[in-house]
Design a protein around this motif. Structure first.
Motif, PDB file in Angstrom:
ATOM      1  N   LEU A  88     -86.619 -11.734  32.202  1.00  0.00           N
ATOM      2  CA  LEU A  88     -87.941 -11.425  32.714  1.00  0.00           C
ATOM      3  C   LEU A  88     -88.664 -12.699  33.130  1.00  0.00           C
ATOM      4  O   LEU A  88     -89.397 -12.720  34.126  1.00  0.00           O
ATOM      5  N   GLU A  89     -88.427 -13.763  32.375  1.00  0.00           N
ATOM      6  CA  GLU A  89     -89.085 -15.037  32.668  1.00  0.00           C
ATOM      7  C   GLU A  89     -88.603 -15.624  33.989  1.00  0.00           C
ATOM      8  O   GLU A  89     -89.397 -16.133  34.788  1.00  0.00           O
ATOM      9  N   SER A  90     -87.297 -15.570  34.233  1.00  0.00           N
ATOM     10  CA  SER A  90     -86.774 -16.127  35.495  1.00  0.00           C
ATOM     11  C   SER A  90     -87.221 -15.285  36.684  1.00  0.00           C
ATOM     12  O   SER A  90     -87.482 -15.815  37.771  1.00  0.00           O
ATOM     13  N   THR A 138     -83.039 -21.917  37.425  1.00  0.00           N
ATOM     14  CA  THR A 138     -82.960 -23.329  37.053  1.00  0.00           C
ATOM     15  C   THR A 138     -84.142 -23.716  36.169  1.00  0.00           C
ATOM     16  O   THR A 138     -84.157 -24.788  35.580  1.00  0.00           O
ATOM     17  N   VAL A 139     -85.111 -22.811  36.084  1.00  0.00           N
ATOM     18  CA  VAL A 139     -86.295 -23.030  35.236  1.00  0.00           C
ATOM     19  C   VAL A 139     -86.164 -22.262  33.932  1.00  0.00           C
ATOM     20  O   VAL A 139     -86.475 -22.777  32.857  1.00  0.00           O
ATOM     21  N   TYR A 140     -85.694 -21.008  34.028  1.00  0.00           N
ATOM     22  CA  TYR A 140     -85.513 -20.143  32.861  1.00  0.00           C
ATOM     23  C   TYR A 140     -84.092 -19.572  32.889  1.00  0.00           C
ATOM     24  O   TYR A 140     -83.441 -19.585  33.938  1.00  0.00           O
ATOM     25  N   PRO A 141     -83.605 -19.048  31.767  1.00  0.00           N
ATOM     26  CA  PRO A 141     -82.252 -18.472  31.767  1.00  0.00           C
ATOM     27  C   PRO A 141     -82.111 -17.353  32.801  1.00  0.00           C
ATOM     28  O   PRO A 141     -83.063 -16.605  33.065  1.00  0.00           O
ATOM     29  N   GLY A 173     -84.770 -24.576  24.528  1.00  0.00           N
ATOM     30  CA  GLY A 173     -84.673 -24.232  23.115  1.00  0.00           C
ATOM     31  C   GLY A 173     -85.503 -23.038  22.700  1.00  0.00           C
ATOM     32  O   GLY A 173     -85.501 -22.656  21.517  1.00  0.00           O
ATOM     33  N   LYS A 174     -86.195 -22.389  23.640  1.00  0.00           N
ATOM     34  CA  LYS A 174     -87.009 -21.219  23.311  1.00  0.00           C
ATOM     35  C   LYS A 174     -86.146 -19.963  23.273  1.00  0.00           C
ATOM     36  O   LYS A 174     -85.004 -19.963  23.720  1.00  0.00           O
ATOM     37  N   GLN A 175     -86.713 -18.901  22.711  1.00  0.00           N
ATOM     38  CA  GLN A 175     -85.987 -17.649  22.549  1.00  0.00           C
ATOM     39  C   GLN A 175     -86.194 -16.745  23.768  1.00  0.00           C
ATOM     40  O   GLN A 175     -87.327 -16.469  24.171  1.00  0.00           O
ATOM     41  N   TYR A 176     -85.105 -16.302  24.341  1.00  0.00           N
ATOM     42  CA  TYR A 176     -85.149 -15.371  25.461  1.00  0.00           C
ATOM     43  C   TYR A 176     -84.194 -14.226  25.178  1.00  0.00           C
ATOM     44  O   TYR A 176     -83.098 -14.438  24.656  1.00  0.00           O
ATOM     45  N   GLN A 177     -84.613 -13.010  25.545  1.00  0.00           N
ATOM     46  CA  GLN A 177     -83.793 -11.830  25.284  1.00  0.00           C
ATOM     47  C   GLN A 177     -83.241 -11.223  26.567  1.00  0.00           C
ATOM     48  O   GLN A 177     -83.767 -11.445  27.661  1.00  0.00           O
ATOM     49  N   THR A 209     -83.836  -4.962  29.692  1.00  0.00           N
ATOM     50  CA  THR A 209     -83.307  -3.717  30.252  1.00  0.00           C
ATOM     51  C   THR A 209     -83.667  -3.662  31.736  1.00  0.00           C
ATOM     52  O   THR A 209     -84.619  -4.313  32.193  1.00  0.00           O
ATOM     53  N   LEU A 210     -82.920  -2.875  32.476  1.00  0.00           N
ATOM     54  CA  LEU A 210     -83.244  -2.691  33.887  1.00  0.00           C
ATOM     55  C   LEU A 210     -84.631  -2.073  34.035  1.00  0.00           C
ATOM     56  O   LEU A 210     -85.389  -2.447  34.937  1.00  0.00           O
ATOM     57  N   GLU A 211     -84.973  -1.161  33.152  1.00  0.00           N
ATOM     58  CA  GLU A 211     -86.281  -0.512  33.243  1.00  0.00           C
ATOM     59  C   GLU A 211     -87.409  -1.532  33.086  1.00  0.00           C
ATOM     60  O   GLU A 211     -88.413  -1.474  33.813  1.00  0.00           O
ATOM     61  N   GLU A 212     -87.263  -2.471  32.183  1.00  0.00           N
ATOM     62  CA  GLU A 212     -88.273  -3.525  32.019  1.00  0.00           C
ATOM     63  C   GLU A 212     -88.394  -4.357  33.292  1.00  0.00           C
ATOM     64  O   GLU A 212     -89.503  -4.737  33.705  1.00  0.00           O
ATOM     65  N   VAL A 213     -87.271  -4.630  33.920  1.00  0.00           N
ATOM     66  CA  VAL A 213     -87.261  -5.428  35.146  1.00  0.00           C
ATOM     67  C   VAL A 213     -87.931  -4.669  36.288  1.00  0.00           C
ATOM     68  O   VAL A 213     -88.719  -5.238  37.051  1.00  0.00           O
TER      69      VAL A 213
END
Length: 274
Positions: A54-56, A47-50, A116-120, A123-127
């Motif tokens: 990684l951000e959420s 509810t804060v980030y998509p 309105g910010k950019q989120y990508q 990958t599972l490995e990054e998570v």
């Protein structure tokens, strides 16, 4: 989460002797949690980030959730990534099935966001790298290579921080063959939701957690057999009244869209350490 396949999975498990033997290896030890009652952040603190970013996930870590629930799928070139839906249509500025897109194509997409910010798409490995030693993973296994995902989990050293939710019988069998020590979460079929039949179900189907027991007597049966009960309450309307009703049942955890608020509520109720 969609529960349809989970019910089919369990029905098949309880009806097949050969699968039941395998299932007895599937009651793996749950990841360590600093609290007895676990809070699971649904698709991260989305509810804060998509969702599934990684951000959420980082936001879920920051508020103190015990687990983050994420969804894994595989790209056309066999890269495990995070995405709940079969397509990217709802959550990104692109269109198409995840399985029909190359990873480099997915990297170019932007996730829709309220700020309105950019989120990508990660990958599972990054998570796994982000979550290691910070938060456990509740892996909703949508569609990917079990072997490849398990290899990544081991590579990052996360094999003791993951619980898996298979979405069909083939996935369950593959996890049993590849990594039987991984704990499994699933649903109990409706026909077994009685005092006399639930114990029978667990005798033939070894899982670590179930997510659909709502009667105190059934919850007690599961817990006496060493099985945890984590319920899904994630919604825009969940609140203290909803949480309180389930906590009083004596369950072991809740999956939520409001991890920060739920954690605060539990601390005030002395269900979590302050």
């Amino acid at each position: 989460m969609q529960k349809y396949w989970a019910f089919i999975l369990i029905i098949l498990l309880t009806c097949s002797c050969s699968i039941s033997v395998d299932a007895q290896q599937g009651n793996g030890a749950l990841p360590h949690s600093s609290t007895a009652f676990v809070v699971i952040a649904h698709r991260g603190n989305h509810t804060v980030y998509p969702e599934n970013t990684l951000e959420s996930i980082n936001a879920a870590i920051e508020v103190g959730a015990a687990y983050v629930e994420i969804d894994v799928r595989e790209t056309k070139d066999s890269v495990p990534i995070l995405m709940h839906d079969v397509t990217v249509n709802r959550t990104t500025n692109g269109i198409g099935n995840v399985s029909a897109l190359m990873y480099n194509e997915l990297k170019k997409l932007s996730l829709k966001s309220a700020d309105g910010k950019q989120y990508q798409i990660p990958t599972l490995e990054e998570v796994l790298q982000l979550c290691k030693n910070k938060i456990n993973i509740y892996l909703d296994f949508k569609m990917a290579s079990v072997k490849k995902v398990w290899e990544q989990i081991q590579k990052i050293g996360m094999q003791h921080q993951v619980i898996v939710y298979p979405n069909n019988i083939d996935q369950y069998k593959q996890w049993q063959q590849v990594a039987s020590q991984i704990p499994i979460i699933t649903s109990v079929p409706e026909k077994y939701l009685t005092d006399d039949k639930l114990a029978q179900f667990f005798a033939n189907t070894k899982v670590a957690v179930v997510d659909n027991l709502y009667q105190p007597n059934l919850i007690k049966i599961a817990q006496q057999l060493g099985i945890k009960v984590w319920l899904d309450v994630e919604s825009a309307n969940e609140n203290e009244t909803v949480w309180g009703r389930y906590v009083k049942m004596g369950i072991n955890g809740l999956q939520t869209d409001k991890p920060k608020e739920l954690i605060s509520y539990l601390k005030n109720m002395e269900e979590l350490p302050k």
